[in-house]
Design a protein around this motif. Structure first.
Motif: not given
Length: 83
Positions: A9-21
């Motif tokens: 529901p809210q913006p995902a707070d992803l670890p930087i590793e997942q964002v880079r993936e």
């Protein structure tokens, strides 16, 4: 290789590793360009960008749109998540 999307529901707070993936995924478009009247080469690239946007905005942002619009968008997101 499938991206495990995190639609919340809210913006995902992803670890930087997942964002880079996500950004380094082979199907993620490197840039936006108009090709024969379409943005990107194929639906896979479109779904990947769409998934990023929904993760970034959160599903509540989509659900705050008019009901027919949000229902259509979330249906498309579900289809993209199964790819």
């Amino acid at each position: 290789m499938t991206i495990p999307w995190h639609f919340t529901p809210q913006p995902a707070d992803l670890p930087i590793e997942q964002v880079r993936e996500r950004f380094d995924h082979p199907e993620m478009p490197e840039k936006m360009e108009l090709i024969c009247g379409n943005i990107f080469w194929d639906d896979t690239q479109r779904f990947h960008l769409f998934g990023l946007l929904i993760e970034d905005l959160g599903t509540e942002a989509v659900e705050s749109l008019p009901p027919e619009t949000s229902s259509d968008i979330l249906s498309v997101a579900a289809i993209g998540n199964r790819r």
